[in-house]
Structures are given as C-alpha cells and as structure tokens.
Scaffold this motif. Structure first.
Motif, PDB file in Angstrom:
ATOM      1  N   PRO A   1       0.803  -1.237   0.000  1.00  0.00           N
ATOM      2  CA  PRO A   1       0.000   0.000   0.000  1.00  0.00           C
ATOM      3  C   PRO A   1       0.828   1.276   0.000  1.00  0.00           C
ATOM      4  O   PRO A   1       0.376   2.296  -0.506  1.00  0.00           O
ATOM      5  N   ASN A   2       2.042   1.242   0.563  1.00  0.00           N
ATOM      6  CA  ASN A   2       2.853   2.467   0.625  1.00  0.00           C
ATOM      7  C   ASN A   2       3.684   2.680  -0.639  1.00  0.00           C
ATOM      8  O   ASN A   2       4.397   3.675  -0.736  1.00  0.00           O
ATOM      9  N   ARG A   3       3.620   1.764  -1.598  1.00  0.00           N
ATOM     10  CA  ARG A   3       4.453   1.878  -2.793  1.00  0.00           C
ATOM     11  C   ARG A   3       3.599   2.195  -4.015  1.00  0.00           C
ATOM     12  O   ARG A   3       3.588   1.481  -5.014  1.00  0.00           O
ATOM     13  N   GLY A   4       2.861   3.311  -3.935  1.00  0.00           N
ATOM     14  CA  GLY A   4       2.079   3.748  -5.079  1.00  0.00           C
ATOM     15  C   GLY A   4       2.938   4.081  -6.286  1.00  0.00           C
ATOM     16  O   GLY A   4       2.468   4.057  -7.422  1.00  0.00           O
ATOM     17  N   ASP A   5       4.226   4.392  -6.061  1.00  0.00           N
ATOM     18  CA  ASP A   5       5.111   4.717  -7.183  1.00  0.00           C
ATOM     19  C   ASP A   5       5.355   3.519  -8.091  1.00  0.00           C
ATOM     20  O   ASP A   5       5.787   3.686  -9.238  1.00  0.00           O
ATOM     21  N   CYS A   6       5.080   2.307  -7.598  1.00  0.00           N
ATOM     22  CA  CYS A   6       5.307   1.102  -8.407  1.00  0.00           C
ATOM     23  C   CYS A   6       4.073   0.700  -9.221  1.00  0.00           C
ATOM     24  O   CYS A   6       4.100  -0.332  -9.890  1.00  0.00           O
ATOM     25  N   ALA A   7       3.017   1.504  -9.159  1.00  0.00           N
ATOM     26  CA  ALA A   7       1.810   1.179  -9.914  1.00  0.00           C
ATOM     27  C   ALA A   7       1.917   1.695 -11.353  1.00  0.00           C
ATOM     28  O   ALA A   7       1.005   2.307 -11.885  1.00  0.00           O
TER      29      ALA A   7
ATOM     30  N   ALA B   1      -5.331   6.279 -25.245  1.00  0.00           N
ATOM     31  CA  ALA B   1      -4.037   6.929 -25.091  1.00  0.00           C
ATOM     32  C   ALA B   1      -3.819   7.374 -23.646  1.00  0.00           C
ATOM     33  O   ALA B   1      -2.724   7.219 -23.085  1.00  0.00           O
ATOM     34  N   THR B   2      -4.856   7.927 -22.999  1.00  0.00           N
ATOM     35  CA  THR B   2      -4.714   8.339 -21.596  1.00  0.00           C
ATOM     36  C   THR B   2      -4.497   7.123 -20.696  1.00  0.00           C
ATOM     37  O   THR B   2      -3.732   7.187 -19.729  1.00  0.00           O
ATOM     38  N   ASN B   3      -5.170   6.014 -21.015  1.00  0.00           N
ATOM     39  CA  ASN B   3      -4.985   4.803 -20.204  1.00  0.00           C
ATOM     40  C   ASN B   3      -3.589   4.216 -20.388  1.00  0.00           C
ATOM     41  O   ASN B   3      -3.009   3.653 -19.447  1.00  0.00           O
ATOM     42  N   LEU B   4      -3.047   4.328 -21.599  1.00  0.00           N
ATOM     43  CA  LEU B   4      -1.691   3.840 -21.829  1.00  0.00           C
ATOM     44  C   LEU B   4      -0.684   4.663 -21.017  1.00  0.00           C
ATOM     45  O   LEU B   4       0.232   4.108 -20.408  1.00  0.00           O
ATOM     46  N   VAL B   5      -0.860   5.983 -20.989  1.00  0.00           N
ATOM     47  CA  VAL B   5       0.040   6.832 -20.208  1.00  0.00           C
ATOM     48  C   VAL B   5      -0.080   6.507 -18.716  1.00  0.00           C
ATOM     49  O   VAL B   5       0.915   6.503 -17.986  1.00  0.00           O
TER      50      VAL B   5
ATOM     51  N   GLY C   1       2.129   6.082 -14.532  1.00  0.00           N
ATOM     52  CA  GLY C   1       1.456   6.093 -13.235  1.00  0.00           C
ATOM     53  C   GLY C   1       0.693   7.364 -12.942  1.00  0.00           C
ATOM     54  O   GLY C   1       0.241   7.551 -11.813  1.00  0.00           O
ATOM     55  N   GLN C   2       0.536   8.248 -13.910  1.00  0.00           N
ATOM     56  CA  GLN C   2      -0.184   9.509 -13.712  1.00  0.00           C
ATOM     57  C   GLN C   2      -1.578   9.392 -14.319  1.00  0.00           C
ATOM     58  O   GLN C   2      -1.723   9.270 -15.526  1.00  0.00           O
ATOM     59  N   PRO C   3      -2.633   9.426 -13.515  1.00  0.00           N
ATOM     60  CA  PRO C   3      -3.989   9.392 -14.069  1.00  0.00           C
ATOM     61  C   PRO C   3      -4.279  10.649 -14.901  1.00  0.00           C
ATOM     62  O   PRO C   3      -3.880  11.761 -14.527  1.00  0.00           O
ATOM     63  N   LEU C   4      -4.948  10.452 -16.011  1.00  0.00           N
ATOM     64  CA  LEU C   4      -5.315  11.553 -16.910  1.00  0.00           C
ATOM     65  C   LEU C   4      -6.805  11.460 -17.212  1.00  0.00           C
ATOM     66  O   LEU C   4      -7.420  10.410 -17.039  1.00  0.00           O
ATOM     67  N   HIS C   5      -7.352  12.568 -17.681  1.00  0.00           N
ATOM     68  CA  HIS C   5      -8.741  12.540 -18.147  1.00  0.00           C
ATOM     69  C   HIS C   5      -8.867  13.471 -19.347  1.00  0.00           C
ATOM     70  O   HIS C   5      -8.263  14.550 -19.362  1.00  0.00           O
ATOM     71  N   ALA C   6      -9.645  13.035 -20.340  1.00  0.00           N
ATOM     72  CA  ALA C   6      -9.865  13.845 -21.533  1.00  0.00           C
ATOM     73  C   ALA C   6     -11.308  14.329 -21.552  1.00  0.00           C
ATOM     74  O   ALA C   6     -12.244  13.533 -21.430  1.00  0.00           O
TER      75      ALA C   6
ATOM     76  N   ARG D   1       4.803  16.136 -17.556  1.00  0.00           N
ATOM     77  CA  ARG D   1       5.353  15.129 -18.469  1.00  0.00           C
ATOM     78  C   ARG D   1       4.251  14.211 -18.997  1.00  0.00           C
ATOM     79  O   ARG D   1       4.191  13.901 -20.196  1.00  0.00           O
ATOM     80  N   ALA D   2       3.347  13.770 -18.118  1.00  0.00           N
ATOM     81  CA  ALA D   2       2.266  12.881 -18.543  1.00  0.00           C
ATOM     82  C   ALA D   2       1.318  13.585 -19.511  1.00  0.00           C
ATOM     83  O   ALA D   2       0.836  12.982 -20.480  1.00  0.00           O
ATOM     84  N   ALA D   3       1.043  14.870 -19.265  1.00  0.00           N
ATOM     85  CA  ALA D   3       0.167  15.618 -20.176  1.00  0.00           C
ATOM     86  C   ALA D   3       0.794  15.707 -21.565  1.00  0.00           C
ATOM     87  O   ALA D   3       0.103  15.555 -22.583  1.00  0.00           O
ATOM     88  N   ASP D   4       2.117  15.951 -21.614  1.00  0.00           N
ATOM     89  CA  ASP D   4       2.807  16.033 -22.904  1.00  0.00           C
ATOM     90  C   ASP D   4       2.779  14.691 -23.626  1.00  0.00           C
ATOM     91  O   ASP D   4       2.549  14.624 -24.837  1.00  0.00           O
TER      92      ASP D   4
END
Length: 776
Positions: free
Chosen positions: A139-145, A228-232, A237-242, A348-351
């Motif tokens: 649970p503390n390793r969200g960076d690995c998701a 494309a947002t799901n692939l990023v 690991g950065q959630p996006l929404h279009a 970076r994720a937005a780009d």
C-alpha cells in the motif's frame, strides 16, 4: 520478492501455441492427384518422418516450419484429425500465420528460423504475444503502480538505464491559453493542474498494438483518445482525463469543492449527490468530473468529438480517498491518487498523452500548457541518517560510500556531513520521511540475504509489572471464586442511562466525552460509570430466563478534564448480583437480604488485596436503596459503595428488584498500605465463648460497635461477630437489640473463667458509656 515486489503470476497475452511443434521438411514431392498440392516428409524429432499434404506455394525441402499433429486444437478452435486429401493420407498440418492466429497472412506457410530445434514447442522459438507480470504492490508503494515505477526498481537492483517513452510534443501556432483557462479555488485539495488542448482530431478505434497493450494490463479499449490516456497511466502512473472541449462551458476549468445539493452524472451512468468535502472539476456552469475518481457523462469524449482538453493533476490523497469510499467508486485513477502520484510528473504525462493523441487521431496540439498551482505538495526535503545507527540496526558493517551508492540507485540524493548522511528523497517516493524508512531501503537494495545473522546485544532487565496489574488479577480471582462471571463491555454509554440512574446535574459522572465514530450511534459517549453496562448485561440474561446472575467487570472509566486535555482514566471494579425467583428445594426459610451477600463479597475482595475493609452505612448513591446501601472504607478512606438497587431504578433497567451493586475504585486502592499476611500456630487449647445482647439506639451502625469491641476486649479475643438483630416486643421504640458472640483463646494455655469475665466486663462498660448500651 526480497525487493518487495512479489510476482504473483506470469501470463502470456498471445495465443497458446505450446501444442505445436517445430518440424523440418526433409523432402517435398508433387501430390500425385493435384497440381497445387505438395506431399512433404516432415521430421518432428520422433524418429521416422511423417507425411503431410500442404497447399502452400512456398513450401520446400530444408525449411523449419510450425506443425500441428492430429489431435491438436488450433487457436481458432479447430481440432485436427488424420485425413485423406485427394487419396493421400495427411498426418498433420504445416501452418500459416493466420492458422496460428498471428496475423491474416495465409498465402504461404510460416517459415521458422533455421536454427530452430526440431521437435521443440513452437513457443520456444516464436514470440507470440507479450509476457505479463502480475505484481503485488504494498500500500505504501504507489510509485510502483506503473511500468516506470517497476523499471526504476529493476534498475536499482540490476543496474542499467531507464528509458522514458517519447514525450516531446510538436505544437501548432495557436496558443492553448486562448481556448481554455484554469483556476484552483480549493488550494488544499489540488496542488497542481495542467491542461493540454488538442484540436482537429478524429476519434476512432485504436490500432491493434494499442489495444493489445491495454488488454495485457486488463483495460478495455474504448477509443483512441481514451486509450491513449490509459496507456500513459500504465506507463507513467499519472492518471489523466480527456474532456470534450466543446462541452466545457466557456473553456473554463475550475477546481473547487462541491456545493451543497450539487449532482453529477458520472461515466457509469449514475447520478451522484455531492458533498462539500468532495473535490470536483467544474466549468463555468456546473461540475464536469469528480476529481481523481471519475469523469462526467456530459463532457465525455465521443465519436464526433473534434477538440479535447487533457487533464493532468496532483490532488490531495485524503480528499480522493474520502470521496471514493463515500460513493463506493474505486477506479484505476483513484487507486493511484490515494497512494500518491509524482508531483513532478504531472506535466510530463500531459505532454506524453498529447503527443500520442495527435499521432493516433490526427489532431494538432495547441502551443503551451495551461497550468495553475494550489498549496505546495507536502514532501520530505531532508532526512538525516547516521551510518553507525544503520549498521547497529541492521547488524552490518557498511561504509558511508556503500550506503550512498545504494541510495543513489533509488534516486535518493545524499550528502555526507558531520550530522551523517543528509538525504533528499525523490518526488515519486511519498513513503520516505524518517531515518527508519531509508534504513529499510538500504537493507532492501543491499540485499536481506547479504545481512549476516547476528545475535542482538541487549542488557537483561528483569521485567516489572505495574502494581495495578496484581490488583486486577487478585480482584478477578476472588470474584471468580465467589461464583461471579467476568464480562467485557464496550467503554461507551447512552447519555439517557445517566438520567435513568438519577445522577444529579452536578455529579462528576455527568461530564462525559463524545466519540467521533461510535460503534452504536446512541452510545456515543465514553462511560464514567460501569453500572449501565453491567445492568444491561444482567437484563439480557434475565430476558433469557437466567434468574440468578452474578457479573463483574474490571475496566477504566473516563473522567472529563478541561477542554483540550485528555480524560482522567480511573480503574474500577463493578459487580452486579441479581437474585431471581428460582426455588431451592432444601431452603426451609426466607433467604437473607441481598445486601449482606454483597457486603461479604466486597469485604473478601478487599481482603484479597491485603486490606481490612469497613462497611459504613449511609452511602449517598442515588440509584441505591437508601435503607440498604453503605460506603466501603479502608481505615477512614472511602474506596467504594455497595447496596441494593432502588426498585424504581431496577424497573427502568428491566432487572429483578432483588439486585445488588458493588463499585470499587481500584485506582485509589492501589495507593493504600497493605497488611502483610501473618501466620500463627493453631492453638491446642479450647476456645471460650461469651454472648452479649445489647440494647442500643436503632440508628447506631453495627460496624462501629464491632470495631469498638475488638479494641476493648484485649489480645485474647480471636473473633467477634454479630449474630442477631431484634426489634419488637420487649425492646423500647427507637432501639434495637444486637447480639454479639465474642471468642477468646490463647496458644500457650487455657484461659480462666476470671480472665474472660474481666475482658467481657470491660466490653460491657465501654458499650454502656460510649453507645448507651444496656444488657438485655
């Protein structure tokens, strides 16, 4: 597993070709009955070659091919059988790419590499689909998701370089800021918001490679923009929404708290009622998304969408967790936001998403990002680690250089100073705040298996126990020996119980502390007395036809202090004795009042603690019967109360009228001096008994008379007890007759009658002088 990333399962996303084998075409001949067919002798590594009829024009001797033997099930579900083709027996099939499910190519057979081992499964030489590693993340390793997070871990353990996907964007001339504006009104809920705009696009299905990648991580393909947002998300690991830009009123994006009464229809078709604690993305008119959880149906990207706004943001994890739990919405985005995403990876994720969407949907990325910032994202800037402390905890002998090298592999910048190693964790590691966190990382990356096994060095200190522990054990043992059953109750009460006990408004037990999240809504206060809990347990047993019930509890009650202070915790023992109407066959006379049974239990409990208790009449406890209640004292120190429950109180709590209550303050008892146990020889000489019946005032407590007799009778008195109390004929009004039995004895000789008479006379004179007593 030792690295903290357990691989739970290894899957393959492609076709299962393990039943097909590598064959070597030894000889190729023309089919005797068909111009376009060949008859091949194929070696499968089993000895004699097998004959197979093949219609592919590119088959020839010397090729390595994929062969399906009779009984093999092809990817399309076809099961091969031994067959005759134009009069020639065929023992299998030489397969094309389409028959293997790899592509639609079927003009010729699939030719395998020349060095492919004959007879081996085709999967040994043919890469069919991706290998998927299912990773269990703490649970503390969200960076690995994300793929990036796992890649960082692989680099830390095995070396190498992490290669990021292409994020550079080819921008158009028009500025994005001319189409959209972004503002953050809830600065604590959103730390950073980045918007990218893509126009002139054409929404359609994603190419096969993108659909396959998403399928490999369990994500359903929707369209090229959403995919494309799901692939990023999977990559970085950065959630996006279009958002469909045309559905965003005035091109205005506002990050704010929801207003009371607002609703939002989310992408799953459900209309959600919002609360003030919910963080939303709104346009100039209404909410268009639940921040970090799910988008709104009104602004979703559809087939006719031509311009989109890409959202990439960093939200406060607690706010996202609250909204998701309240609404029962658990999404891939909320999973990552709750655990924390990299605040430096938002742009970076937005780009990256803008670049992909422009490539897939043929749009133009407008120039520049539109950004807004709220409060600074909390992060650890400086953690100091002592090299000696690390080695002492881990049992290692690592030098500072080794530690710095290990931490550098985790992107943790280190500087060696007089304080020790001054470390700055990277922005994507939200779990590194204390020296212990970094020590754990050193152990993990250095290798748990490389830490030598050593015995800990510690001084042996004899353990001690608080004095109250011994008192609690002694009280419990004594009550259990008396046939009283221990119960454990929740430490909460219903405020109406204090009214039922008729406690005065100025009683300290009226001042209770509230509980923010009570287990039972009506029991929302910490209890200040054990009585309601035990009386309700007595009621529950009585309602189940258990007549005679004896219960006790040893627990803390909570006395409220000044505002902002912790409550005072007082250890108390509560005992409730309930006598039902059950008939005892051998009882020939009426049972004595329950008060005396409670008195005996209470005094034996005090005796077990090395204390000589006294029962003094007139306890001022509003829920006890005024004529059958008393105060418990040790010396002149009050330590509790006992008595029979008032009939009206018994009715309110639905318990039998014949109910007794004992309450002991163990916190006060702990500080009282104990009497040491003394043992004496059992006398061989006879006892001498004298009975005295003394008439005295009715309101004179018998306990005080007993104490006076013990002091006056002398050292030869071994016991005195009250065995009768009489009021009525022959005794004046307002007075009563108390009968005492005095027992005298010595261990060295037999007492004379004169000695006993002299001691008895002293007692009689004292009773007459002090209590106005007259021999009856």
């Amino acid at each position: 597993t030792l690295a903290g990333l357990e691989i739970e399962e290894i899957l393959r996303s492609g076709r299962d070709l393990s039943a097909l084998r590598v064959g070597h075409v030894v000889e190729r001949e023309q089919h005797p009955n068909a111009d376009r067919l060949s008859y091949c002798q194929v070696d499968l590594g089993d000895g004699e070659p097998v004959g197979i009829v093949c219609g592919a024009p590119n088959v020839r001797a010397g090729l390595k091919v994929a062969v399906a033997a009779p009984g093999t099930v092809l990817p399309d579900g076809t099961k091969l059988k031994k067959s005759k083709i134009r009069g020639v027996t065929s023992l299998g099939m030489i397969c094309s790419e389409r028959e293997l499910g790899l592509s639609q190519e079927h003009e010729g057979i699939l030719v395998l590499p020349e060095d492919a081992p004959v007879g081996a499964p085709v999967t040994d030489v043919l890469d069919a689909g991706d290998t998927v590693l299912e990773v269990a993340i703490m649970p503390n390793r969200g960076d690995c998701a994300s793929l990036l997070g796992v890649a960082r871990e692989l680099r830390a353990h095995y070396g190498g370089q992490v290669t990021l996907p292409a994020c550079e964007v080819e921008e158009g001339r028009a500025a994005a800021a001319e189409r959209v504006s972004v503002s953050i009104e809830d600065a604590a809920g959103c730390h950073h918001y980045v918007a990218r705009v893509v126009t002139g696009l054409s929404v359609g299905p994603s190419p096969d490679w993108l659909q396959e990648k998403l399928a490999a991580v369990g994500v359903r393909s929707i369209n090229c923009v959403v995919d494309a947002t799901n692939l990023v998300l999977a990559e970085l690991g950065q959630p996006l929404h279009a958002f469909d830009l045309e559905a965003v009123a005035n091109g205005e994006v506002r990050v704010r708290s929801a207003a009371a009464g607002e609703t939002l229809e989310t992408l799953d078709g459900q209309v959600r009622e919002l609360q003030a604690a919910d963080l939303v993305i709104a346009d100039a008119e209404r909410p268009i998304a639940l921040a970090g959880v799910m988008g709104g149906a009104h602004s979703e990207v559809r087939d006719g969408t031509t311009a989109i706004l890409i959202e990439s943001a960093h939200f406060a994890p607690g706010r996202i967790r609250h909204t998701g739990r309240r609404l029962g919405l658990f999404t891939d985005a909320s999973y990552r936001f709750e655990r924390g995403v990299d605040p430096e990876g938002v742009a970076r994720a937005a780009d990256r998403a803008a670049r992909l969407i422009a490539e897939l949907a043929g749009g133009t990325v407008l120039a520049g990002r539109v950004e807004a910032r709220g409060d600074a994202c909390p992060r650890s800037e400086r953690v100091v680690v002592s090299v000696a402390h690390v080695n002492r905890l881990l049992g290692t002998e690592l030098d500072s250089g080794t530690m710095r090298e290990v931490l550098a592999r985790l992107d943790i910048a280190c500087q060696e100073t007089d304080e020790g190693l001054v470390c700055t964790p990277p922005s994507h590691r939200h779990d590194l705040w204390r020296p212990q966190d970094l020590i754990e990382e050193i152990a993990r990356i250095h290798g748990y298996d490389r830490i030598p096994a050593t015995l800990p060095k510690a001084a042996m200190v004899r353990p001690g126990k608080p004095a109250s522990w011994g008192h609690v054990a002694a009280v419990g043992d004594t009550l259990r020996a008396e046939g009283v059953t221990e119960v454990l109750c929740f430490p909460f009460l219903d405020p109406s119980d204090l009214d039922a006990l008729e406690l005065p408004e100025d009683d300290a037990r009226r001042h209770t502390l509230g509980v923010k999240n009570p287990i039972i809504e009506r029991e929302g206060r910490l209890r200040t007395t054990l009585a309601p809990s035990l009386l309700r347990r007595l009621r529950d047993n009585h309602n189940r036809q258990v007549d005679s019930v004896r219960l006790f509890e040893v627990a803390r009650v909570f006395e409220a202090q000044k505002t902002g202070e912790l409550p005072r915790e007082i250890l108390r023992a509560g005992v409730v004795l309930g006598r039902g109407q059950d008939f005892q066959l051998w009882e020939t006379r009426e049972r004595p009042p329950l008060f005396f049974e409670a008195k005996g239990v209470a005094l034996r409990v005090l005796a077990s603690l090395g204390l000589e208790g006294r029962v003094v009449g007139g306890a001022e406890e509003p829920f006890l019967h005024p004529g059958a209640s008393a105060s418990l004292q040790v010396g002149r120190e009050p330590v509790g109360v006992l008595g029979e429950l008032h009939p009206e109180i018994a009715t309110r709590f639905e318990v039998p009228e014949s109910t007794a209550w004992i309450d002991l303050d163990l916190s006060k008892i702990s500080g009282l001096p104990r009497q040491e146990s003394r043992y004496s020889e059992v006398s061989k000489h006879p006892r001498v008994r004298r009975d005295l019946a003394v008439v005295m005032d009715r309101d004179q407590p018998a306990a005080a008379v007993l104490d006076a007799i013990r002091k006056q009778a002398g050292s030869n008195l071994v016991n005195v007890e009250l065995f009768d109390c009489y009021e009525g004929k022959g005794v004046p009004e307002g007075r009563r007759s108390l009968a005492f039995r005095l027992v005298f004895q010595r261990t060295d000789r037999t007492l004379t009658d004169a000695e006993v008479t002299k001691a008895t006379d002293r007692v009689v004179q004292m009773l007459a002088h002090r209590f106005g007593g007259e021999l009856r």
